[in-house]
Enzyme design. Structure first.
Site, short mmCIF file in Angstrom:
data_model
loop_
_atom_site.label_atom_id
_atom_site.label_comp_id
_atom_site.label_asym_id
_atom_site.label_seq_id
_atom_site.Cartn_x
_atom_site.Cartn_y
_atom_site.Cartn_z
N SER A 1 0.81 -1.23 0.00
CA SER A 1 0.00 0.00 0.00
C SER A 1 0.84 1.27 0.00
O SER A 1 0.31 2.34 -0.27
CB SER A 1 -0.94 0.00 1.21
N ASP B 1 -2.66 8.81 7.14
CA ASP B 1 -3.53 8.00 8.01
C ASP B 1 -2.64 7.34 9.07
O ASP B 1 -1.54 7.82 9.32
CB ASP B 1 -4.37 7.00 7.18
N HIS C 1 0.20 5.28 6.60
CA HIS C 1 0.83 5.80 5.38
C HIS C 1 1.16 7.28 5.46
O HIS C 1 0.51 8.03 6.19
CB HIS C 1 -0.11 5.54 4.19
#
Ligand SMILES: *[C@@H]1O[C@H](CO)[C@@H](O)[C@H](O)[C@H]1NC(C)=O
Ligand SMILES: *[C@@H]1O[C@H](CO)[C@@H](O)[C@H](O)[C@H]1NC(C)=O
Ligand SMILES: *[C@@H]1O[C@H](CO)[C@@H](O)[C@H](O)[C@H]1NC(C)=O
Ligand SMILES: *[C@@H]1O[C@H](CO)[C@@H](O)[C@H](O)[C@H]1NC(C)=O
Length: 348
Positions: free
Chosen positions: A43, A324, A327
């Protein structure tokens, strides 16, 4: 001798090959650029491969992408990821498509294989549902290799072409956060010490990197794991009084040392190729100018991880390191890309 050009994307590929030839033989000056690029990972680099998979590891909803031209795309960021920034910097002019949403002509120039929750071990992250693990990402790259070889009617030509592409590889964080340190779902921590587990990951990675070399890859930028003990998720769930959780950082540094050693072995073994280590912890202890919050996320999070859907994030996103709970912000990725660029530029 030239194959007849009968498909538009075949023309694109021919032009790319010509451009590469010119780059190599005719152009001088400071034009060291990659004409093609393939991204592998999780991610930190994802841009949409998970959007239609059966998984909870998705980010194609607001407020993700609030600062991105297309809005929520499947990037785990407010804007561009480090992979996007590096891609532009090395000269890829078009946005790199997620592999699962790319055309053959897109894929001949670039593709992003990264998948949220994916790791080096196939079982990593599977508690979230489906993901494209590293082995499958390489299998997808093999399909690209076959596709190019078919069009060029030669595996040798395909290898020559792919050997000039940049391979951006950033994987391993989930093997810790979404496996080893998640003992309610995985038993690896009862089977291996941190040192043994890093050996297991590095051995697998070694095989996978050699597989990629076998399908034409020669220019490898391989990222280490970042200071994952300092992400808001780790601070909130495991740290004391909001501090970094050192056990995660220790795990990262054990992995990173072994990764550097692996890359140096591969450099000795595969002399036609170059494997450069990219330090993802560089600058971890520096607060970049303009940043005011480095210990909390900009968006409201669910369980200190991904953003609450449709929540309103912080307005001063350029002052936050974390978007977040896990990340980085675009601002942090831009800052990190400055430090990542030299070892990547060295490959071109
Ligand atoms: C592919 O990407 C386009 C443009 O970003 C998007 O509109 C479309 O929904 C995507 N399709 C799939 C299957 O993900
Ligand atoms: C760990 O879990 C796997 C399945 O997830 C199982 O096959 C294996 O036997 C388990 N190992 C131990 C030592 O518990
Ligand atoms: C973790 O989540 C809680 C509840 O949403 C929040 O109050 C706290 O600030 C979060 N911690 C971090 C480090 O983001
Ligand atoms: C972040 O650090 C600041 C300043 O040290 C502190 O006031 C704040 O509570 C911390 N936030 C979290 C979520 O730990």
């Amino acid at each position: 001798m030239e194959a007849k050009i009968n498909k538009p994307w075949q023309l694109v590929l021919s032009l790319l090959l010509v451009a590469n030839c010119m780059q190599h033989y005719c152009v001088h000056g400071n034009s060291k650029k990659a004409h093609c690029m393939y991204i592998f990972g999780d991610s930190l680099s994802a841009n949409g491969n998970n959007n239609n998979l059966q998984t909870s590891a998705k980010s194609n909803y607001n407020p993700y992408g609030i600062d991105y031209e297309e809005g929520p795309s499947g990037r785990f960021c407010n804007g561009e990821t480090e992979a996007d920034i590096i891609a532009r910097r090395v000269g890829i002019s078009r946005r790199i498509r997620p592999y699962l949403n790319s055309s053959a002509s897109d894929r001949a120039e670039a593709a992003n294989h990264a998948s949220a929750a994916a790791g080096i071990l196939p079982e990593t992250g599977t508690h979230r549902g489906e993901n494209i693990n590293f082995q499958r990402q390489i299998r997808n790259q093999r399909d690209i290799y076959n596709e190019i070889a078919n069009r060029l009617r030669s595996y040798k030509k395909a290898e020559h072409y792919l050997g000039r592409c940049l391979y951006y590889i950033r994987i391993g964080t989930n093997d810790y956060l979404g496996n080893y340190f998640l003992s309610q779902f995985y038993n690896t921590s009862s089977q291996y010490t941190l040192d043994q587990y890093a050996d297991l990951l590095i051995n697998q990675l070694s095989g996978y990197l050699q597989d990629l070399h076998g399908i034409g890859a020669k220019k490898f930028a391989v990222y280490g794991i970042g200071d994952m003990g300092c992400i808001p998720y780790a601070r909130a769930r495991f740290g004391q009084n909001g501090g970094c959780y050192e056990q995660f950082n220790i795990a990262a540094s054990i992995f990173n040392k072994k990764l550097e050693a692996l890359l140096s072995r591969l450099n000795n073994m595969l002399r036609d190729s170059k494997f450069n280590y990219v330090d993802a912890t560089a600058g971890a202890n520096i607060i970049p100018p303009g940043f005011t919050v480095v210990n909390a996320s900009c968006c409201l999070t669910v369980s200190n991880a991904t953003c609450v859907p449709n929540s309103t994030p912080c307005p001063n996103r350029n002052e936050y390191r974390y978007w977040d709970g896990i990340h980085f912000t675009q601002a942090a990725y831009r800052d990190a890309a400055e430090r990542s660029y030299p070892p990547i530029n060295d490959l071109l």
